[in-house]
Write a protein that holds these residues in place. Structure first.
Motif, PDB file in Angstrom:
ATOM      1  N   PRO A 121      -3.000  -1.501  15.490  1.00 57.49           N
ATOM      2  CA  PRO A 121      -4.001  -0.734  14.764  1.00 57.49           C
ATOM      3  C   PRO A 121      -4.751  -1.600  14.250  1.00 57.49           C
ATOM      4  O   PRO A 121      -5.964  -0.822  13.977  1.00 57.49           O
ATOM      5  N   LEU A 122      -4.701  -2.902  13.830  1.00 58.29           N
ATOM      6  CA  LEU A 122      -5.458  -3.965  13.477  1.00 58.29           C
ATOM      7  C   LEU A 122      -6.890  -4.257  13.633  1.00 58.29           C
ATOM      8  O   LEU A 122      -7.253  -4.861  13.615  1.00 58.29           O
ATOM      9  N   LEU A 123      -6.872  -3.630  15.031  1.00 58.18           N
ATOM     10  CA  LEU A 123      -7.717  -3.281  15.563  1.00 58.18           C
ATOM     11  C   LEU A 123      -8.852  -2.425  15.964  1.00 58.18           C
ATOM     12  O   LEU A 123      -9.988  -2.118  16.698  1.00 58.18           O
ATOM     13  N   LEU A 355      -8.754  11.229   5.770  1.00 60.35           N
ATOM     14  CA  LEU A 355      -7.147  11.716   7.076  1.00 60.35           C
ATOM     15  C   LEU A 355      -7.262  10.056   8.425  1.00 60.35           C
ATOM     16  O   LEU A 355      -6.132   9.701   8.197  1.00 60.35           O
ATOM     17  N   LEU A 356      -9.189   9.963   8.293  1.00 61.51           N
ATOM     18  CA  LEU A 356      -8.850   9.066   9.380  1.00 61.51           C
ATOM     19  C   LEU A 356      -8.524   7.600   8.683  1.00 61.51           C
ATOM     20  O   LEU A 356      -7.541   6.834   9.459  1.00 61.51           O
ATOM     21  N   LYS A 357      -8.676   7.547   7.791  1.00 61.79           N
ATOM     22  CA  LYS A 357      -8.312   6.028   6.587  1.00 61.79           C
ATOM     23  C   LYS A 357      -6.901   6.169   6.186  1.00 61.79           C
ATOM     24  O   LYS A 357      -6.459   4.991   6.644  1.00 61.79           O
ATOM     25  N   ASP A 358      -6.858   7.197   5.885  1.00 64.47           N
ATOM     26  CA  ASP A 358      -5.120   7.281   5.436  1.00 64.47           C
ATOM     27  C   ASP A 358      -3.905   6.558   7.286  1.00 64.47           C
ATOM     28  O   ASP A 358      -3.073   6.475   6.453  1.00 64.47           O
ATOM     29  N   GLY A 359      -4.164   7.546   8.106  1.00 65.44           N
ATOM     30  CA  GLY A 359      -3.803   7.739   9.278  1.00 65.44           C
ATOM     31  C   GLY A 359      -4.127   6.176   9.964  1.00 65.44           C
ATOM     32  O   GLY A 359      -2.677   5.431  10.804  1.00 65.44           O
ATOM     33  N   LEU A 360      -5.156   5.356   9.881  1.00 65.90           N
ATOM     34  CA  LEU A 360      -5.651   3.891  10.510  1.00 65.90           C
ATOM     35  C   LEU A 360      -4.962   3.080   8.903  1.00 65.90           C
ATOM     36  O   LEU A 360      -3.590   2.500   9.218  1.00 65.90           O
ATOM     37  N   ALA A 361      -4.574   3.744   8.386  1.00 65.18           N
ATOM     38  CA  ALA A 361      -2.803   2.461   6.858  1.00 65.18           C
ATOM     39  C   ALA A 361      -1.905   3.062   6.828  1.00 65.18           C
ATOM     40  O   ALA A 361      -1.053   1.859   6.675  1.00 65.18           O
ATOM     41  N   GLY A 362      -1.466   3.957   7.724  1.00 61.75           N
ATOM     42  CA  GLY A 362      -0.006   4.056   7.928  1.00 61.75           C
ATOM     43  C   GLY A 362       0.078   3.275   8.942  1.00 61.75           C
ATOM     44  O   GLY A 362       1.591   2.799   9.177  1.00 61.75           O
ATOM     45  N   PHE A 363      -0.153   3.757   9.915  1.00 59.21           N
ATOM     46  CA  PHE A 363      -0.395   2.666  11.392  1.00 59.21           C
ATOM     47  C   PHE A 363      -0.256   1.075  10.867  1.00 59.21           C
ATOM     48  O   PHE A 363       1.038   0.701  11.442  1.00 59.21           O
ATOM     49  N   ASP A 364      -0.938   0.609  10.146  1.00 57.58           N
ATOM     50  CA  ASP A 364      -1.357  -0.611  10.162  1.00 57.58           C
ATOM     51  C   ASP A 364       0.487  -0.825   9.750  1.00 57.58           C
ATOM     52  O   ASP A 364       0.851  -2.111   9.941  1.00 57.58           O
ATOM     53  N   GLU A 365       0.682   0.037   8.392  1.00 55.72           N
ATOM     54  CA  GLU A 365       1.631  -0.507   7.552  1.00 55.72           C
ATOM     55  C   GLU A 365       2.954  -0.531   8.270  1.00 55.72           C
ATOM     56  O   GLU A 365       3.757  -1.440   8.134  1.00 55.72           O
ATOM     57  N   ALA A 366       3.074   0.292   9.239  1.00 51.65           N
ATOM     58  CA  ALA A 366       4.414   0.554  10.161  1.00 51.65           C
ATOM     59  C   ALA A 366       4.347  -0.199  11.217  1.00 51.65           C
ATOM     60  O   ALA A 366       5.136  -1.503  11.029  1.00 51.65           O
ATOM     61  N   PHE A 367       3.056  -0.773  11.279  1.00 51.81           N
ATOM     62  CA  PHE A 367       3.072  -2.092  12.466  1.00 51.81           C
ATOM     63  C   PHE A 367       3.144  -3.286  11.114  1.00 51.81           C
ATOM     64  O   PHE A 367       4.280  -4.096  12.927  1.00 51.81           O
ATOM     65  N   GLU A 368       3.148  -3.679  10.643  1.00 50.88           N
ATOM     66  CA  GLU A 368       3.412  -5.192   9.568  1.00 50.88           C
ATOM     67  C   GLU A 368       5.140  -4.843   9.341  1.00 50.88           C
ATOM     68  O   GLU A 368       5.830  -5.560   9.523  1.00 50.88           O
ATOM     69  N   ASN A 369       5.528  -3.740   8.975  1.00 50.98           N
ATOM     70  CA  ASN A 369       6.524  -3.662   8.826  1.00 50.98           C
ATOM     71  C   ASN A 369       7.714  -4.151  10.122  1.00 50.98           C
ATOM     72  O   ASN A 369       8.850  -4.088   9.868  1.00 50.98           O
ATOM     73  N   LEU A 370       7.281  -3.430  10.852  1.00 50.75           N
ATOM     74  CA  LEU A 370       7.772  -3.589  12.487  1.00 50.75           C
ATOM     75  C   LEU A 370       7.854  -4.581  12.867  1.00 50.75           C
ATOM     76  O   LEU A 370       8.925  -5.819  13.139  1.00 50.75           O
ATOM     77  N   HIS A 371       7.137  -5.897  12.435  1.00 47.68           N
ATOM     78  CA  HIS A 371       6.729  -7.126  12.610  1.00 47.68           C
ATOM     79  C   HIS A 371       7.947  -7.690  11.821  1.00 47.68           C
ATOM     80  O   HIS A 371       8.027  -8.664  12.047  1.00 47.68           O
ATOM     81  N   LYS A 372       7.983  -7.643  10.435  1.00 49.07           N
ATOM     82  CA  LYS A 372       8.763  -7.618   9.531  1.00 49.07           C
ATOM     83  C   LYS A 372       9.940  -7.743  10.023  1.00 49.07           C
ATOM     84  O   LYS A 372      11.053  -8.825  10.217  1.00 49.07           O
ATOM     85  N   THR A 373      10.504  -6.196   9.989  1.00 48.60           N
ATOM     86  CA  THR A 373      11.845  -6.300  10.860  1.00 48.60           C
ATOM     87  C   THR A 373      12.558  -7.212  12.278  1.00 48.60           C
ATOM     88  O   THR A 373      13.346  -7.653  12.473  1.00 48.60           O
ATOM     89  N   LEU A 374      11.538  -6.937  13.093  1.00 47.91           N
ATOM     90  CA  LEU A 374      11.576  -8.118  14.378  1.00 47.91           C
ATOM     91  C   LEU A 374      11.872  -9.759  13.800  1.00 47.91           C
ATOM     92  O   LEU A 374      12.496 -10.025  14.800  1.00 47.91           O
ATOM     93  N   GLU A 375      11.048  -9.799  12.711  1.00 50.71           N
ATOM     94  CA  GLU A 375      10.933 -11.792  12.266  1.00 50.71           C
ATOM     95  C   GLU A 375      12.862 -11.794  11.583  1.00 50.71           C
ATOM     96  O   GLU A 375      13.106 -13.192  12.085  1.00 50.71           O
ATOM     97  N   ARG A 376      13.495 -10.342  11.309  1.00 49.59           N
ATOM     98  CA  ARG A 376      14.686 -10.736  10.644  1.00 49.59           C
ATOM     99  C   ARG A 376      15.204 -10.379  11.624  1.00 49.59           C
ATOM    100  O   ARG A 376      16.648 -11.320  12.223  1.00 49.59           O
ATOM    101  N   LYS A 377      14.925  -9.782  12.892  1.00 53.73           N
ATOM    102  CA  LYS A 377      15.989  -9.729  13.950  1.00 53.73           C
ATOM    103  C   LYS A 377      16.340 -10.914  14.810  1.00 53.73           C
ATOM    104  O   LYS A 377      16.778 -11.552  15.006  1.00 53.73           O
TER     105      LYS A 377
END
Length: 382
Positions: A121-123, A355-377
């Protein structure tokens, strides 16, 4: 109309298939794939496809221990970043789901049975970056029933044209506005024309355009309720518009699709073997509990469409969904609803832009949170 492969015991979903609409699931989970649940949905419900997104992967990969065994195996071989780990895990899930859906793909001659994997989503506003990632993911997964998800931004439309010309299946995501939908359908058509002009086959290239429903009503209804509470505008007209805008907006997208499909330009492509870019109704869960929980499934049954349902909506439709008729093509009425919305001082473009702006921001946040979680894993399991 594309050929479907309904099952004899598909129940309520068979009615969707009969009308030319494919039921897809907006969910992917490793346990769900491994314990046979997904296979049963394909064989008994007539499930015809699946979608994934960063928010879904955050919930499935980030919590619990379903992925720990594979993570340990990966880390035992080589050190990886969180991004590399995510991609390896996601590719495994997508391949497994694609394998289960492969009989549908084969039975429908490649029209259905797809699983979608999203570019980063960062792209979202980087056309060249999106093109490069789409190529890379297409090669990494390496199954014919994959779709690469690309957001329906201006940059996304440019990427869609290019990768379609290269023969890559695309699921366009986060479409709320008519102009954005028109742009991505045009990008798909241009991509096919370029490919045909280059002397390549354009058959068995699949694409869907994910037009969002429930989020539109959620935001519009909130604005309506605020206006009524403040005494702004015609309260009776405002109340009559509650829960009507999303379906009207969807119908106008389908009206445009029908016009394009009837054009000489499209008929030339169809004669060369092109498959239509189907509209995929997304965000079909109801956000307002006073609405029927399957209304966005029941009211949008139309030929050559897809309805991708989150798991609760899928289960609800299996339990009590009804298909009484195809979607009513009352396009003048749909135009009237949106005209009245404007007359009440509500700008639909502002709504869809947010809605588009919020949707993109939501995916960005989820993607970043997922990366942080996997870093801890990685730190824990290494």
């Amino acid at each position: 109309m594309l050929q479907r492969a309904p099952k004899a015991d598909a129940g309520r979903f068979a009615a969707l298939l009969k009308h030319g609409q494919s039921p897809w699931l907006d969910f992917i989970n490793r346990t769900h794939t491994e314990d046979g649940s997904l296979k049963r949905m394909v064989e008994h419900d007539g499930l015809h496809g699946m979608t994934s997104n960063p928010a879904i992967f955050e919930k499935t990969m980030g919590y619990g221990h379903a992925y720990d065994a594979q993570i340990r195996k990966i880390l035992a071989k080589h050190r990886v970043t969180a991004g590399e780990l995510y991609e390896e895990l996601a590719v495994t899930d997508i391949r497994a789901a694609a394998d289960i859906l492969r009989p549908v793909f084969d039975a429908t001659d490649g029209a259905d049975g797809h699983v979608s994997l999203e570019v980063s989503p960062l792209l979202a506003h980087d056309a060249e970056g999106t093109i490069a990632e789409a190529r890379r993911l297409w090669k990494a997964v390496n199954v014919p029933n994959l779709m690469i998800k690309i957001p329906g931004t201006a940059a996304g439309a440019r990427a869609i044209e290019q990768v379609t010309a290269e023969g890559i299946n695309v699921n366009v995501t986060l479409l709320f506005a008519q102009d954005a939908y028109h742009a991505v359908l045009e990008a798909y058509v241009r991509g096919l024309e370029r490919r045909l002009d280059a002397g390549h086959s354009i058959s068995r290239i699949a694409s869907v355009a994910s037009f969002y429903i429930g989020r539109v009503d959620l935001l519009v209804d909130e604005i309506i309720d605020r206006k009524i509470a403040k005494g702004e505008g015609d309260a009776a007209m405002l109340k009559a518009l509650r829960g009507k805008v999303a379906i009207a907006n969807a119908k106008l997208a389908y009206e445009h699709w029908e016009k394009v499909m009837a054009s000489a330009r499209w008929k030339k492509l169809a004669a060369a073997g092109a498959d239509t870019q189907r509209i995929l109704w997304a965000s079909t869960s109801t956000k307002d509990k006073t609405y029927r929980d399957v209304v966005y499934v029941e009211e949008l049954v139309a030929p050559d469409t897809v309805n991708t349902m989150p798991l609760p909506t899928y289960d609800a439709f299996r339990d009590h969904g009804e298909v009484r008729r195809e979607m009513v093509r009352d396009y003048p009425e749909a135009h009237r609803v949106l005209k009245q919305l404007a007359e009440c001082g509500i700008d639909l473009k502002s709504v869809t832009d947010k809605l588009l702006k919020d949707g993109l921001a939501g995916f960005d946040e989820a993607f970043e949170n997922l990366h942080k979680t996997l870093e801890r894993k990685i730190e824990t399991l290494a």
